[in-house]
Scaffold this motif. Sequence first.
Motif, PDB file in Angstrom:
ATOM      1  N   PHE A 192       0.835  -1.200   0.000  1.00 15.94           N
ATOM      2  CA  PHE A 192       0.000   0.000   0.000  1.00 15.94           C
ATOM      3  C   PHE A 192       0.874   1.257   0.000  1.00 15.94           C
ATOM      4  N   PRO A 193       1.688   1.440  -1.024  1.00 14.66           N
ATOM      5  CA  PRO A 193       2.655   2.545  -1.027  1.00 14.66           C
ATOM      6  C   PRO A 193       2.006   3.920  -1.015  1.00 14.66           C
ATOM      7  N   TRP A 194       0.749   4.004  -1.448  1.00 10.67           N
ATOM      8  CA  TRP A 194       0.060   5.302  -1.472  1.00 10.67           C
ATOM      9  C   TRP A 194      -0.321   5.770  -0.079  1.00 10.67           C
ATOM     10  N   VAL A 195      -0.280   4.878   0.928  1.00 13.81           N
ATOM     11  CA  VAL A 195      -0.589   5.286   2.306  1.00 13.81           C
ATOM     12  C   VAL A 195       0.576   6.053   2.918  1.00 13.81           C
ATOM     13  N   GLN A 196       1.793   5.549   2.734  1.00  7.33           N
ATOM     14  CA  GLN A 196       2.974   6.186   3.318  1.00  7.33           C
ATOM     15  C   GLN A 196       3.398   7.364   2.435  1.00  7.33           C
ATOM     16  N   TYR A 197       2.664   8.454   2.592  1.00  4.93           N
ATOM     17  CA  TYR A 197       2.840   9.643   1.751  1.00  4.93           C
ATOM     18  C   TYR A 197       3.023  10.869   2.650  1.00  4.93           C
ATOM     19  N   VAL A 198       1.946  11.442   3.141  1.00  2.00           N
ATOM     20  CA  VAL A 198       2.066  12.520   4.127  1.00  2.00           C
ATOM     21  C   VAL A 198       2.194  11.942   5.529  1.00  2.00           C
ATOM     22  N   ARG A 199       2.058  10.640   5.637  1.00  2.01           N
ATOM     23  CA  ARG A 199       2.251   9.932   6.901  1.00  2.01           C
ATOM     24  C   ARG A 199       3.156   8.742   6.641  1.00  2.01           C
ATOM     25  N   ARG A 200       3.622   8.104   7.706  1.00  2.00           N
ATOM     26  CA  ARG A 200       4.587   7.017   7.538  1.00  2.00           C
ATOM     27  C   ARG A 200       3.994   5.640   7.794  1.00  2.00           C
ATOM     28  N   THR A 201       2.765   5.582   8.318  1.00  2.64           N
ATOM     29  CA  THR A 201       2.097   4.297   8.548  1.00  2.64           C
ATOM     30  C   THR A 201       0.606   4.447   8.333  1.00  2.64           C
ATOM     31  N   SER A 202      -0.052   3.325   8.158  1.00  2.00           N
ATOM     32  CA  SER A 202      -1.515   3.335   8.066  1.00  2.00           C
ATOM     33  C   SER A 202      -2.157   3.604   9.418  1.00  2.00           C
ATOM     34  N   PHE A 203      -1.402   3.433  10.501  1.00  2.07           N
ATOM     35  CA  PHE A 203      -1.962   3.641  11.838  1.00  2.07           C
ATOM     36  C   PHE A 203      -2.399   5.096  12.035  1.00  2.07           C
ATOM     37  N   SER A 204      -1.582   6.045  11.564  1.00  2.01           N
ATOM     38  CA  SER A 204      -1.943   7.445  11.758  1.00  2.01           C
ATOM     39  C   SER A 204      -3.169   7.806  10.932  1.00  2.01           C
ATOM     40  N   LEU A 205      -3.350   7.150   9.771  1.00  2.00           N
ATOM     41  CA  LEU A 205      -4.581   7.348   8.994  1.00  2.00           C
ATOM     42  C   LEU A 205      -5.771   6.781   9.752  1.00  2.00           C
ATOM     43  N   PHE A 206      -5.602   5.588  10.276  1.00  2.00           N
ATOM     44  CA  PHE A 206      -6.670   4.921  11.027  1.00  2.00           C
ATOM     45  C   PHE A 206      -7.115   5.758  12.231  1.00  2.00           C
ATOM     46  N   GLU A 207      -6.158   6.429  12.855  1.00  2.00           N
ATOM     47  CA  GLU A 207      -6.459   7.223  14.049  1.00  2.00           C
ATOM     48  C   GLU A 207      -7.304   8.458  13.728  1.00  2.00           C
ATOM     49  N   THR A 208      -7.411   8.840  12.451  1.00  2.00           N
ATOM     50  CA  THR A 208      -8.181  10.042  12.090  1.00  2.00           C
ATOM     51  C   THR A 208      -9.673   9.777  12.005  1.00  2.00           C
ATOM     52  N   TYR A 209     -10.099   8.518  12.022  1.00  2.00           N
ATOM     53  CA  TYR A 209     -11.501   8.194  11.795  1.00  2.00           C
ATOM     54  C   TYR A 209     -12.344   8.459  13.030  1.00  2.00           C
ATOM     55  N   HIS A 210     -13.462   9.154  12.832  1.00  2.00           N
ATOM     56  CA  HIS A 210     -14.393   9.405  13.928  1.00  2.00           C
ATOM     57  C   HIS A 210     -15.731   9.852  13.345  1.00  2.00           C
ATOM     58  N   GLY A 211     -16.794   9.535  14.034  1.00  2.00           N
ATOM     59  CA  GLY A 211     -18.108  10.046  13.691  1.00  2.00           C
ATOM     60  C   GLY A 211     -18.695   9.462  12.417  1.00  2.00           C
ATOM     61  N   LYS A 212     -19.827  10.052  12.011  1.00  2.66           N
ATOM     62  CA  LYS A 212     -20.573   9.599  10.846  1.00  2.66           C
ATOM     63  C   LYS A 212     -20.672  10.725   9.820  1.00  2.66           C
ATOM     64  N   GLY A 213     -20.819  10.351   8.562  1.00  2.00           N
ATOM     65  CA  GLY A 213     -20.947  11.358   7.530  1.00  2.00           C
ATOM     66  C   GLY A 213     -21.162  10.748   6.166  1.00  2.00           C
ATOM     67  N   ILE A 214     -21.262  11.617   5.155  1.00  2.00           N
ATOM     68  CA  ILE A 214     -21.526  11.199   3.782  1.00  2.00           C
ATOM     69  C   ILE A 214     -20.364  11.643   2.910  1.00  2.00           C
ATOM     70  N   VAL A 215     -19.878  10.742   2.054  1.00  2.00           N
ATOM     71  CA  VAL A 215     -18.750  11.040   1.172  1.00  2.00           C
ATOM     72  C   VAL A 215     -19.193  10.962  -0.280  1.00  2.00           C
ATOM     73  N   PHE A 216     -18.887  11.999  -1.041  1.00  2.00           N
ATOM     74  CA  PHE A 216     -19.115  12.005  -2.477  1.00  2.00           C
ATOM     75  C   PHE A 216     -17.768  12.082  -3.191  1.00  2.00           C
ATOM     76  N   CYS A 217     -17.705  11.479  -4.373  1.00  2.00           N
ATOM     77  CA  CYS A 217     -16.554  11.639  -5.254  1.00  2.00           C
ATOM     78  C   CYS A 217     -17.051  12.308  -6.525  1.00  2.00           C
ATOM     79  N   ALA A 218     -16.451  13.415  -6.907  1.00  2.00           N
ATOM     80  CA  ALA A 218     -16.978  14.128  -8.066  1.00  2.00           C
ATOM     81  C   ALA A 218     -15.932  14.998  -8.724  1.00  2.00           C
ATOM     82  N   GLY A 219     -15.954  15.015 -10.065  1.00  4.39           N
ATOM     83  CA  GLY A 219     -15.175  15.950 -10.854  1.00  4.39           C
ATOM     84  C   GLY A 219     -16.127  16.881 -11.585  1.00  4.39           C
ATOM     85  N   ASN A 220     -15.612  17.648 -12.516  1.00  9.36           N
ATOM     86  CA  ASN A 220     -16.454  18.591 -13.250  1.00  9.36           C
ATOM     87  C   ASN A 220     -17.661  17.923 -13.924  1.00  9.36           C
TER      88      ASN A 220
END
Length: 573
Positions: A192-220
């Motif tokens: 998963f080389p794209w994870v170690q980018y602005v962070r050095r492990t997937s753990f720090s990404l995992f630690e950011t998760y909280h709460g509920k919400g809705i995610v959209f993906c969209a371009g022009n």
Amino acid sequence: MISLPRSPIIKTCLALLTAVSLITIALQFRIPSLQKQVDDWGEIKQSYKDIHWQQQQQEGNEDRERPPKKSFKVPESLLLTHDIAIPHDIPPWTADDTAVLGTTIGATLQAQMLKLDYHKHEDLSGKPPERLNFAELARAERLYKALWNYVYPVYQTLKGRNDREREKALYRLAATTRPEIDFFLRLEQRLFPWVQYVRRTSFSLFETYHGKGIVFCAGNPQFEFVITSIQAIRNRLKSTLPIQIFYMGEDDLSGERQQYLRTMASDIELFDVTQILNNEYMQLGGWAIKPFAMLASSFEEDPETLFTDPGYLATGALFFYDRTLFRGWTEGSDWLKSILPIMSSFPRTSRWFRLVSAHEQESGVVLVNKRSRFLGLLATAKMNGKWERDLVSYRLSHGDKETFWTGFEMVQEPYAFLRSYGGVIGELRPGNNHSVCGAQLHEDHKGQPLWWNGGLYRNKNSGVTRYLDFEYWMTGGGKQKHRERFTNDPEQILEVIGELGLNSQADLKLERADATWDFWESCLAGAEVRVLSERERGLANGYVGIDRVAREDGRKMKAGEVLDPKVHDWDAV
């Protein structure tokens, strides 16, 4: 967290008509192994623990391991409404396994598991699918899962003012006294080389998760769809869940459109996913952004009605079936069998394996609990990486659709499918009161309309851009016990006959066939034609008014006008 692609929701809780979006929430993994080309981590683990293993082999007295366990369980009643993937248990990493890393077997394992699949600038265009070894990839991902669950508690104990300091402390441990942590970090970089980018492990990404919400993906190109979806959610369904919109750089979603979306309703954030994950490896485009946006989003889970689904509550991942289309397609099941000799309980009952449909999953809405199924989502994202999707994943399915459940299979994570195939919502076919035409509809676990994919037009794929008149719907079937009903696979039909104690296929009682799709006309026939309730009709047809405004604003923006979305009274549209 949630995200949706052109998927309006009919229920009291979600109405969505986006073009490239999705629903999600995910975490957790499983392992693999290697000894004697065996995929089961339990078997290689056995060889590690037993110091006499090689001697026993030489003496012809090999201690065969019992089949892997399936300790994950769900209530029997849930199987009436959902198809549940019961995964195989994969033993956890232990101190004994760490000791093996210093042996010849351990050195061989590490060399094979850390071998790079490709360089980030390597051109694999025109290469055969065999260029990537997915069987070995599955073994590596299951091994990674065992290590992730072993190393994460260590990471949590490390001191530091923030995740960056804890990551540095983890690397110091890896470099000095903890070879298993070093192995884990290098394996994560390979997989998963794209994870170690602005962070050095997937753990720090995992630690950011909280709460509920809705995610959209969209371009022009999806700009108008997102407007319609968000206003439907905010002003028709009255959802106050926070919304995050992901895009792929300034060339994907213009600054003017970003500003419009950011100010059009309350509690909306926009994120460039390439600033969070390394796009040199992802090389995102189209559908591929969806699982990566799910990973990057800070939401742990979302939205109300779907989160109370019993299949989601039991497994942490809820998927929806696509339409039943194109019988006799074998490539998907052949590929999965070739890379995963160990599978959950789901594949053998799937339409893929029974050769009755080339489509299994509809990825317009995907629900994943990122706190419990993070590793399943990582494996799904892996299948949507540039080289994986170009060489294998997207050759086997229509875009990202099948990468979710097959990604979960790679690491043996549980998941649930609502037991109803893609149906239809719209209007009667002219001159035929027994056929309904329109968009693909999905039901909730009670068999009622929940959400649809395909937008508001009569048949956009055939260029029929007249708005639908939403009055009727029809189920796509699938609620009967699949394997008792039908299969095109001759070997599997013998299994069915044997398990049911029958003498021949002639004794097999077939249940009523599902409704049949006219794919090119987007019409379904063969089941009961049902009438939408007054509330459902009001919601569905009400989205048309919102969409007209969204399309007009999209046209003006293309012409260079600067618009303020707050000039509209969206409640009155």
